[in-house]
Scaffold this motif. Sequence first.
Motif, PDB file in Angstrom:
ATOM      1  N   GLU A  64       0.821  -1.208   0.000  1.00 10.24           N
ATOM      2  CA  GLU A  64       0.000   0.000   0.000  1.00 10.24           C
ATOM      3  C   GLU A  64       0.861   1.267   0.000  1.00 10.24           C
ATOM      4  N   ARG A 103       2.368   1.696  -3.462  1.00 11.96           N
ATOM      5  CA  ARG A 103       1.333   2.133  -4.412  1.00 11.96           C
ATOM      6  C   ARG A 103       0.969   3.602  -4.200  1.00 11.96           C
ATOM      7  N   PRO A 144       5.374  -0.210  -8.028  1.00 11.50           N
ATOM      8  CA  PRO A 144       4.276  -1.142  -8.305  1.00 11.50           C
ATOM      9  C   PRO A 144       4.473  -1.777  -9.677  1.00 11.50           C
ATOM     10  N   ASP A 148      -1.315  -1.948 -11.738  1.00 11.00           N
ATOM     11  CA  ASP A 148      -2.095  -0.821 -11.240  1.00 11.00           C
ATOM     12  C   ASP A 148      -3.175  -1.191 -10.229  1.00 11.00           C
ATOM     13  N   PRO A 154      -4.820  -3.381  -7.105  1.00 11.26           N
ATOM     14  CA  PRO A 154      -4.476  -4.254  -5.964  1.00 11.26           C
ATOM     15  C   PRO A 154      -4.892  -5.696  -6.227  1.00 11.26           C
ATOM     16  N   VAL A 175       4.787  -5.796  -6.569  1.00 10.12           N
ATOM     17  CA  VAL A 175       5.863  -4.823  -6.365  1.00 10.12           C
ATOM     18  C   VAL A 175       7.164  -5.439  -6.843  1.00 10.12           C
TER      19      VAL A 175
END
Length: 148
Positions: free
Chosen positions: A10, A13, A35, A38, A40, A50
């Motif tokens: 998170e 991102r 990332p 795009d 999650p 990642v």
Amino acid sequence: MTDYRLTTVETVREAGSWAFTAREGDADREVFLVPCVDEPGETQDGEGPVRAWINRCTHEDQRLYREDIGAVTRGGSVVCPKHGSAFDACDGSCDNGEAAGTTLREVDVAVRDGAVFLTDDDLTYLYEELPDDDGDDEGPSSSSHLTF
């Protein structure tokens, strides 16, 4: 080697990138996370959300991640702020500009329960962020051809 918890997916991102410094043998290495996808939970070609790369352009010894702006990303690529070469955020390859035909050096990381861990046996985590600029990276001498 014990895996070292770096940050969360998170955080990477939300910031767009995240950097740390690690030791390899007798040398310090700058590493940045970006990332890979795009959305999650998505993966691309079996890769995690990642990826980690050594913080140097393959064409010329320039930082791709800078403290003031992070890593410049566009359309799933990391863009060299000096020459505009774009490296795929997921596989590190470059097919344009001065660095065409080269690939960024990957650093092994793993994602578990939303956290990113350094798993590369050649690197030992030192600290978050990058060392102060030692004068060898003066930044882009010309970026008039780049638009971000």
